[in-house]
Design a protein around this motif. Structure first.
Motif, PDB file in Angstrom:
ATOM      1  N   MET A   2      46.438  61.137  38.938  1.00  0.00           N
ATOM      2  CA  MET A   2      47.106  59.854  38.723  1.00  0.00           C
ATOM      3  C   MET A   2      47.035  58.988  39.991  1.00  0.00           C
ATOM      4  SD  MET A   2      48.798  58.677  36.145  1.00  0.00           S
ATOM      5  CE  MET A   2      50.183  57.788  35.602  1.00  0.00           C
ATOM      6  N   VAL A   3      47.169  59.609  41.147  1.00  0.00           N
ATOM      7  CA  VAL A   3      47.118  58.889  42.419  1.00  0.00           C
ATOM      8  C   VAL A   3      45.731  58.286  42.611  1.00  0.00           C
ATOM      9  CG1 VAL A   3      47.250  59.150  44.924  1.00  0.00           C
ATOM     10  CG2 VAL A   3      48.914  60.317  43.459  1.00  0.00           C
ATOM     11  N   PHE A   4      44.706  59.006  42.230  1.00  0.00           N
ATOM     12  CA  PHE A   4      43.334  58.512  42.340  1.00  0.00           C
ATOM     13  C   PHE A   4      43.171  57.207  41.570  1.00  0.00           C
ATOM     14  CE2 PHE A   4      39.125  58.273  40.342  1.00  0.00           C
ATOM     15  CZ  PHE A   4      38.341  58.132  41.474  1.00  0.00           C
ATOM     16  N   TRP A   5      43.620  57.163  40.332  1.00  0.00           N
ATOM     17  CA  TRP A   5      43.486  55.957  39.514  1.00  0.00           C
ATOM     18  C   TRP A   5      44.353  54.815  40.043  1.00  0.00           C
ATOM     19  CZ3 TRP A   5      39.314  55.461  37.063  1.00  0.00           C
ATOM     20  CH2 TRP A   5      38.667  56.556  36.510  1.00  0.00           C
ATOM     21  N   ALA A   6      45.503  55.150  40.590  1.00  0.00           N
ATOM     22  CA  ALA A   6      46.362  54.122  41.180  1.00  0.00           C
ATOM     23  C   ALA A   6      45.670  53.484  42.387  1.00  0.00           C
ATOM     24  CB  ALA A   6      47.701  54.726  41.581  1.00  0.00           C
ATOM     25  N   VAL A   7      45.033  54.301  43.215  1.00  0.00           N
ATOM     26  CA  VAL A   7      44.316  53.782  44.386  1.00  0.00           C
ATOM     27  C   VAL A   7      43.145  52.913  43.937  1.00  0.00           C
ATOM     28  CG1 VAL A   7      42.871  54.442  46.350  1.00  0.00           C
ATOM     29  CG2 VAL A   7      45.031  55.640  45.922  1.00  0.00           C
ATOM     30  N   ILE A   8      42.399  53.368  42.938  1.00  0.00           N
ATOM     31  CA  ILE A   8      41.269  52.590  42.405  1.00  0.00           C
ATOM     32  C   ILE A   8      41.772  51.252  41.878  1.00  0.00           C
ATOM     33  CG2 ILE A   8      39.532  52.490  40.571  1.00  0.00           C
ATOM     34  CD1 ILE A   8      38.770  54.336  42.850  1.00  0.00           C
ATOM     35  N   LEU A   9      42.874  51.249  41.163  1.00  0.00           N
ATOM     36  CA  LEU A   9      43.435  50.016  40.602  1.00  0.00           C
ATOM     37  C   LEU A   9      43.850  49.051  41.717  1.00  0.00           C
ATOM     38  CD1 LEU A   9      44.111  48.700  37.919  1.00  0.00           C
ATOM     39  CD2 LEU A   9      46.372  49.715  38.068  1.00  0.00           C
ATOM     40  N   VAL A  10      44.487  49.557  42.747  1.00  0.00           N
ATOM     41  CA  VAL A  10      44.913  48.714  43.876  1.00  0.00           C
ATOM     42  C   VAL A  10      43.689  48.121  44.567  1.00  0.00           C
ATOM     43  CG1 VAL A  10      45.969  48.760  46.165  1.00  0.00           C
ATOM     44  CG2 VAL A  10      47.117  49.863  44.233  1.00  0.00           C
ATOM     45  N   VAL A  11      42.667  48.934  44.795  1.00  0.00           N
ATOM     46  CA  VAL A  11      41.446  48.444  45.438  1.00  0.00           C
ATOM     47  C   VAL A  11      40.806  47.344  44.594  1.00  0.00           C
ATOM     48  CG1 VAL A  11      39.090  49.086  46.081  1.00  0.00           C
ATOM     49  CG2 VAL A  11      41.003  50.542  46.746  1.00  0.00           C
ATOM     50  N   LEU A  12      40.762  47.533  43.282  1.00  0.00           N
ATOM     51  CA  LEU A  12      40.185  46.503  42.411  1.00  0.00           C
ATOM     52  C   LEU A  12      40.977  45.203  42.481  1.00  0.00           C
ATOM     53  CD1 LEU A  12      39.158  48.578  39.279  1.00  0.00           C
ATOM     54  CD2 LEU A  12      37.657  47.519  40.974  1.00  0.00           C
ATOM     55  N   PHE A  13      42.308  45.290  42.502  1.00  0.00           N
ATOM     56  CA  PHE A  13      43.131  44.085  42.608  1.00  0.00           C
ATOM     57  C   PHE A  13      42.904  43.375  43.943  1.00  0.00           C
ATOM     58  CE2 PHE A  13      46.023  45.780  39.218  1.00  0.00           C
ATOM     59  CZ  PHE A  13      45.827  44.723  38.341  1.00  0.00           C
ATOM     60  N   VAL A  14      42.796  44.134  45.019  1.00  0.00           N
ATOM     61  CA  VAL A  14      42.555  43.538  46.336  1.00  0.00           C
ATOM     62  C   VAL A  14      41.203  42.837  46.354  1.00  0.00           C
ATOM     63  CG1 VAL A  14      42.121  44.073  48.767  1.00  0.00           C
ATOM     64  CG2 VAL A  14      44.082  45.092  47.591  1.00  0.00           C
ATOM     65  N   LEU A  15      40.180  43.499  45.825  1.00  0.00           N
ATOM     66  CA  LEU A  15      38.848  42.884  45.784  1.00  0.00           C
ATOM     67  C   LEU A  15      38.839  41.622  44.925  1.00  0.00           C
ATOM     68  CD1 LEU A  15      36.573  46.040  45.534  1.00  0.00           C
ATOM     69  CD2 LEU A  15      36.897  44.546  47.515  1.00  0.00           C
ATOM     70  N   LEU A  16      39.512  41.675  43.787  1.00  0.00           N
ATOM     71  CA  LEU A  16      39.589  40.502  42.913  1.00  0.00           C
ATOM     72  C   LEU A  16      40.301  39.359  43.621  1.00  0.00           C
ATOM     73  CD1 LEU A  16      39.158  39.239  40.109  1.00  0.00           C
ATOM     74  CD2 LEU A  16      41.372  40.185  39.465  1.00  0.00           C
ATOM     75  N   PHE A  17      41.404  39.639  44.286  1.00  0.00           N
ATOM     76  CA  PHE A  17      42.149  38.606  45.000  1.00  0.00           C
ATOM     77  C   PHE A  17      41.304  37.979  46.106  1.00  0.00           C
ATOM     78  CE2 PHE A  17      44.984  37.353  48.489  1.00  0.00           C
ATOM     79  CZ  PHE A  17      45.743  36.403  47.835  1.00  0.00           C
ATOM     80  N   ARG A  18      40.611  38.800  46.880  1.00  0.00           N
ATOM     81  CA  ARG A  18      39.766  38.282  47.961  1.00  0.00           C
ATOM     82  C   ARG A  18      38.622  37.438  47.412  1.00  0.00           C
ATOM     83  NH1 ARG A  18      38.543  42.525  52.518  1.00  0.00           N
ATOM     84  NH2 ARG A  18      38.586  40.682  53.813  1.00  0.00           N
ATOM     85  N   TRP A  19      38.064  37.843  46.289  1.00  0.00           N
ATOM     86  CA  TRP A  19      36.970  37.089  45.672  1.00  0.00           C
ATOM     87  C   TRP A  19      37.461  35.721  45.202  1.00  0.00           C
ATOM     88  CZ3 TRP A  19      36.038  35.793  40.388  1.00  0.00           C
ATOM     89  CH2 TRP A  19      34.773  35.241  40.175  1.00  0.00           C
ATOM     90  N   ILE A  20      38.635  35.696  44.564  1.00  0.00           N
ATOM     91  CA  ILE A  20      39.207  34.427  44.091  1.00  0.00           C
ATOM     92  C   ILE A  20      39.513  33.513  45.271  1.00  0.00           C
ATOM     93  CG2 ILE A  20      41.238  33.399  43.007  1.00  0.00           C
ATOM     94  CD1 ILE A  20      41.231  35.813  41.079  1.00  0.00           C
ATOM     95  N   GLU A  21      40.129  34.028  46.315  1.00  0.00           N
ATOM     96  CA  GLU A  21      40.442  33.231  47.496  1.00  0.00           C
ATOM     97  C   GLU A  21      39.177  32.718  48.170  1.00  0.00           C
ATOM     98  OE1 GLU A  21      43.374  32.046  48.770  1.00  0.00           O
ATOM     99  OE2 GLU A  21      44.062  32.727  46.823  1.00  0.00           O
TER     100      GLU A  21
END
Length: 62
Positions: A2-21
């Motif tokens: 579960m921790v693995f998927w949570a980390v993957i999800l957080v990384v995806l959100f960070v990448l998406l946010f940086r791309w939008i900015e």
């Protein structure tokens, strides 16, 4: 697991946010460049003084 998927999800959100900015920054820079080009044209036509051109250019670059 579960921790693995949570980390993957957080990384995806960070990448998406940086791309939008990044896209917003690029659009803003492109808009500022067009505005500066218009200022140059107005200066060349004598519609604004050099002092006014510099003042407005500095405001756009901030």
């Amino acid at each position: 697991m579960m921790v693995f998927w949570a980390v993957i999800l957080v990384v995806l959100f960070v990448l998406l946010f940086r791309w939008i900015e990044g896209n917003r920054t690029h659009e803003r820079d492109a808009g500022n460049q067009r505005a500066i080009e218009l200022l140059k044209e107005r200066l060349a036509r004598g519609e604004i003084s050099e002092e006014e051109y510099e003042r407005l250019r500095r405001r756009l670059e901030d």
